[in-house]
Scaffold this active site. Structure first.
Site: not given
Length: 384
Positions: A113, A116, A231, A357
């Protein structure tokens, strides 16, 4: 909250329990996943036309629980099954589904994936990797980072900016990218435990045919939400633990706590007790999620709350184990004898970032569950 299997779920659990011990322990990860798929235990919830079983989320959760109970390693293509595959199922063309999905389930192809970036992690929509349309398709230039298993992946789903003149959430498009294409460079990032599961990936004028686009140009954020939702469900907990099992920590502590001074023994017991209670809370949060799924309901904030609590618990338990047992004490009998509490402790900080996060999850819970004021976003609606 439902704690007991229904009659059908109990029969399914018995079927899973009968099969899992037959897996040869010497199988390498791709072979093991292929065996599980052939037996009907991979992609359980996927529609049959996509190569799945057309089963229920509870059936998949039971497979996960039973594998965890036996201490079996997770599937090597978990990112593909839990995140990339569902995105292709919902937004891909018939040709893409035919070419990719069954091979993904069998681990013939591994997926990653590509979201980021160095300046776009928590604020994913701020990404700068660009895709420019030409006669030969789309030309991709940019960089991704923290991409799990990119060094092993055959394909990935890539989110890129295709229109810099509109607000950031509206100028994105999703693609399937061949990780062996010319111009793709993967550089592993060494973690504290010595492993290199994360990577930075560079795209230097990489050509992606328009047939590999997922969704319409500019609809990438909508497509990405499909990935991110799956996810959260993959990592949010379903009665299985992230990191070490509390029972494993308790057993090892009980065997070695006698070597500590009396005052340290008392502290260790207190910390273990708090950890065990927290583990039950995380476990039952996962059960609430599963109960909703079994009734055909969509989970609410349990996924974010479950992931947040589970990663914190895993860090606390590994920290306790290292202090009581010593850094070189093995977690359990592993095939190569390399798993120690210290190496596991070094993995845990990454889990507080992966899949959202801790800070982002707290914002989600604060804003969407507790109704707290939203965090100021000065660039909202501003073109990139």
């Amino acid at each position: 909250m439902d704690f007991d299997d229904t009659e059908d779920e109990a029969a399914w659990r018995a079927e899973v329990r009968a099969f899992l011990p037959t897996l040869p322990p010497e199988d390498e990860p791709r072979t093991r996943q292929a065996r599980l798929y052939d037996a009907g235990f991979v992609g359980v919830t996927w529609p049959t036309e996509a190569g799945g079983r057309g089963g229920t989320p509870m059936q998949q959760a039971i497979v996960d629980q039973e594998m965890s109970r036996l201490g079996l390693p997770g599937l090597i293509n978990l990112i593909g099954i839990g995140m990339c595959g569902p995105t292709v199922i919902l937004h891909g063309s018939d040709d893409q589904k035919q070419r990719y999905l069954k091979r993904l389930l069998r681990a013939d192809d591994l997926w990653c994936q590509l979201f980021s970036e160095p300046s776009a992690g928590s604020d994913l929509a701020a990404l700068r990797t660009k895709a420019v349309r030409g006669n030969d398709g789309w030309r991709i230039t940019g960089q991704k980072v923290w991409t799990t298993l990119a060094h092993l992946a055959d394909y990935g789903i890539l989110l890129a900016r295709t229109d810099p003149d509109v607000p950031k959430h509206r100028g994105l498009t999703m693609f399937v990218v061949d990780m062996t294409a010319p111009g793709v460079t993967v550089r592993p990032l060494r973690q504290m435990n010595g492993d290199a599961h994360f990577n930075e990936v560079f795209f230097d004028d990489v050509v992606i045919p328009d047939t590999e686009r997922l969704g319409a140009p500019g609809d990438g954020w909508t497509v990405a939400l499909t990935t991110l939702m799956n996810e959260r469900l993959s990592l949010g907990g379903g009665g299985t633990a992230i990191g070490p099992k509390p029972e494993t920590v308790a057993r090892h502590v009980a065997e070695h706590i006698g070597a500590l001074p009396a005052d340290r023994q008392a502290l260790a017991r207190q910390e273990l007790g708090r950890g065990y209670v927290a583990a039950l809370g995380a476990r039952y949060t996962g059960y609430r999620q599963l109960s909703k799924l079994s009734r055909g309901e969509f989970p609410g904030p349990e996924a974010s709350a479950g992931k947040l609590s589970s990663t914190r618990l895993a860090r606390d338990l590994t920290d306790l184990a290292v202090r009581v047992l010593g850094g070189d004490r093995r977690v359990a009998v592993s095939r190569d004898g390399s798993d120690t509490w210290q190496t596991m402790q070094a993995v845990m900080p990454g889990m507080a970032i992966a899949g959202g996060s801790d800070q982002v999850l707290r914002n989600i819970i604060g804003e969407r569950v507790l109704g707290l004021p939203a965090e100021p976003r000065a660039d909202k609606g501003v073109p990139r």
